[in-house]
Write an enzyme that holds these catalytic residues in place. Structure first.
Site, PDB file in Angstrom:
ATOM      1  N   GLY A  44       0.772  -1.254   0.000  1.00  0.00           N
ATOM      2  CA  GLY A  44       0.000   0.000   0.000  1.00  0.00           C
ATOM      3  C   GLY A  44       0.793   1.288   0.000  1.00  0.00           C
ATOM      4  N   GLU A  99       3.632   4.242   6.338  1.00  0.00           N
ATOM      5  CA  GLU A  99       2.403   3.455   6.165  1.00  0.00           C
ATOM      6  C   GLU A  99       1.403   4.214   5.311  1.00  0.00           C
ATOM      7  OE1 GLU A  99       0.892   0.893   5.959  1.00  0.00           O
ATOM      8  OE2 GLU A  99       0.602  -0.244   7.796  1.00  0.00           O
ATOM      9  N   ASP A 100       0.598   3.459   4.590  1.00  0.00           N
ATOM     10  CA  ASP A 100      -0.455   4.090   3.798  1.00  0.00           C
ATOM     11  C   ASP A 100      -1.619   4.544   4.673  1.00  0.00           C
ATOM     12  OD1 ASP A 100      -1.117   1.457   4.444  1.00  0.00           O
ATOM     13  OD2 ASP A 100      -1.737   0.882   2.435  1.00  0.00           O
ATOM     14  N   ASP A 103      -5.975   1.694  10.173  1.00  0.00           N
ATOM     15  CA  ASP A 103      -7.399   1.407  10.348  1.00  0.00           C
ATOM     16  C   ASP A 103      -7.612   0.984  11.805  1.00  0.00           C
ATOM     17  OD1 ASP A 103     -10.013   0.539  10.204  1.00  0.00           O
ATOM     18  OD2 ASP A 103      -9.761  -0.701   8.438  1.00  0.00           O
ATOM     19  N   SER A 104      -7.606  -0.299  12.093  1.00  0.00           N
ATOM     20  CA  SER A 104      -7.759  -0.722  13.492  1.00  0.00           C
ATOM     21  C   SER A 104      -6.512  -0.372  14.311  1.00  0.00           C
ATOM     22  CB  SER A 104      -7.996  -2.226  13.561  1.00  0.00           C
ATOM     23  OG  SER A 104      -6.814  -2.916  13.205  1.00  0.00           O
ATOM     24  N   GLY A 105      -5.381  -0.220  13.627  1.00  0.00           N
ATOM     25  CA  GLY A 105      -4.121   0.065  14.305  1.00  0.00           C
ATOM     26  C   GLY A 105      -3.346  -1.206  14.660  1.00  0.00           C
ATOM     27  N   THR A 107      -1.973  -3.552  12.710  1.00  0.00           N
ATOM     28  CA  THR A 107      -0.756  -3.752  11.909  1.00  0.00           C
ATOM     29  C   THR A 107       0.373  -2.880  12.459  1.00  0.00           C
ATOM     30  OG1 THR A 107      -2.092  -4.188   9.954  1.00  0.00           O
ATOM     31  CG2 THR A 107       0.206  -3.645   9.568  1.00  0.00           C
ATOM     32  N   LYS A 131      -7.743   6.521   9.800  1.00  0.00           N
ATOM     33  CA  LYS A 131      -9.187   6.324   9.710  1.00  0.00           C
ATOM     34  C   LYS A 131      -9.849   6.577  11.056  1.00  0.00           C
ATOM     35  CE  LYS A 131     -10.364   2.903   6.645  1.00  0.00           C
ATOM     36  NZ  LYS A 131     -10.933   1.608   6.228  1.00  0.00           N
ATOM     37  N   ARG A 165      -4.833   0.623  -7.340  1.00  0.00           N
ATOM     38  CA  ARG A 165      -3.657   1.211  -6.691  1.00  0.00           C
ATOM     39  C   ARG A 165      -3.115   2.395  -7.491  1.00  0.00           C
ATOM     40  NH1 ARG A 165      -1.901  -2.177  -2.477  1.00  0.00           N
ATOM     41  NH2 ARG A 165      -2.199  -4.403  -2.796  1.00  0.00           N
TER      42      ARG A 165
HETATM   43  P1  IMP Z   1      -5.140  -2.185  10.418  1.00  0.00           P
HETATM   44  O1  IMP Z   1      -4.226  -3.248  10.912  1.00  0.00           O
HETATM   45  O2  IMP Z   1      -6.593  -2.485  10.684  1.00  0.00           O
HETATM   46  O3  IMP Z   1      -4.775  -0.794  10.918  1.00  0.00           O
HETATM   47  O4  IMP Z   1      -5.065  -2.186   8.844  1.00  0.00           O
HETATM   48  C1  IMP Z   1      -3.975  -1.726   8.218  1.00  0.00           C
HETATM   49  C2  IMP Z   1      -3.814  -2.222   6.796  1.00  0.00           C
HETATM   50  O5  IMP Z   1      -5.044  -2.657   6.190  1.00  0.00           O
HETATM   51  C3  IMP Z   1      -3.342  -1.050   5.976  1.00  0.00           C
HETATM   52  O6  IMP Z   1      -1.943  -0.989   6.008  1.00  0.00           O
HETATM   53  C4  IMP Z   1      -3.906  -1.357   4.610  1.00  0.00           C
HETATM   54  O7  IMP Z   1      -3.018  -2.166   3.892  1.00  0.00           O
HETATM   55  C5  IMP Z   1      -5.183  -2.115   4.891  1.00  0.00           C
HETATM   56  N1  IMP Z   1      -6.338  -1.181   4.880  1.00  0.00           N
HETATM   57  C6  IMP Z   1      -6.988  -0.697   5.949  1.00  0.00           C
HETATM   58  N2  IMP Z   1      -7.991   0.125   5.594  1.00  0.00           N
HETATM   59  C7  IMP Z   1      -7.953   0.165   4.233  1.00  0.00           C
HETATM   60  C8  IMP Z   1      -8.744   0.868   3.246  1.00  0.00           C
HETATM   61  O8  IMP Z   1      -9.681   1.640   3.521  1.00  0.00           O
HETATM   62  N3  IMP Z   1      -8.395   0.659   1.951  1.00  0.00           N
HETATM   63  C9  IMP Z   1      -7.381  -0.177   1.562  1.00  0.00           C
HETATM   64  N4  IMP Z   1      -6.618  -0.830   2.463  1.00  0.00           N
HETATM   65  C10 IMP Z   1      -6.903  -0.671   3.771  1.00  0.00           C
HETATM   66 MG    MG Z   2      -0.670  -1.427   4.417  1.00  0.00          MG
END
Ligand code: IMP
Ligand code: MG
Length: 177
Positions: A44, A99-100, A103-105, A107, A131, A165
């Site tokens: 991403g 990081e791109d 979301d939940s944090g 990762t 987000k 992308r």
């Molecule tokens: P997290 O672990 O929930 O914070 O998710 C993080 C990863 O999920 C990001 O690094 C993205 O690769 C992917 N991701 C989360 N939200 C989106 C979105 O809205 N569009 C595309 N990829 C997303």
């Molecule tokens: Mg990512």
């Protein structure tokens, strides 16, 4: 099926590039006389890192990591797996995670813990998008591009099932009424 008409622009190309310039300037100022390692999280962040690195006037180096979380493409399951690890040691290095989107944090949290265990000199996070979702963990993003609503976004590196992308803006797919 999704067609182009259903893609709405959330952040246009001009806004993106101007924010990336600002972030690059901030990093340049904060890391003056240092040579941080930019660790881009694939896939991403490949476009974001390519743009921001050219706004950082420092002798940076690069490394790449890839992670995946099990489950379907739109919902992170919480189990983070490293699918490509760093090529180099970060011991005693100033690390900036690129990081791109957060979301939940989960990762990011996992990555920070994992990288901290390798004894870098410092770790900071630069994320293009944050987000607006309820999270227990506190925000660790030092260099943030934009706060965005809780929508699934695409473009500028971000995908849905590996597509979109290459859109030059951040958009979202409008659901049918
Ligand atoms: P997290 O672990 O929930 O914070 O998710 C993080 C990863 O999920 C990001 O690094 C993205 O690769 C992917 N991701 C989360 N939200 C989106 C979105 O809205 N569009 C595309 N990829 C997303
Ligand atoms: Mg990512």
């Amino acid at each position: 099926m999704i067609d182009n008409n259903k893609i709405k622009v959330l952040i246009d190309q001009e806004e993106l590039l101007s924010k990336v310039k600002d972030l690059g300037r901030e990093i340049t100022r904060d890391y003056k006389n240092n040579a941080p390692v930019l660790i881009a999280i694939l896939k991403g962040s490949f476009i974001f890192v390519a743009d921001i690195c050219r706004e950082i006037r420092l002798p940076v180096t690069f490394d790449f990591m890839a992670t995946s979380s099990y489950g379907d493409s739109k919902v992170s399951s919480g189990v983070v797996r490293i699918t490509k690890d760093l090529d180099f040691s970060i011991e005693n290095k100033d690390v900036i995670i690129i990081e791109d989107i957060v979301d939940s944090g989960r990762t990011l949290n996992y990555l920070i813990k994992n990288l901290e265990a390798r004894n870098p000199k410092s770790i900071e996070v630069c994320a293009l998008l944050d987000k607006d979702v309820p999270r227990k963990m506190k925000n660790k993003i030092k260099y943030k591009g934009f706060d965005i609503p809780d929508k699934f976004v695409i473009g500028y590196g971000l995908d849905v099932a590996e597509k979109y992308r290459n859109l030059p803006f951040i958009g979202y797919i409008e659901s049918k009424q």
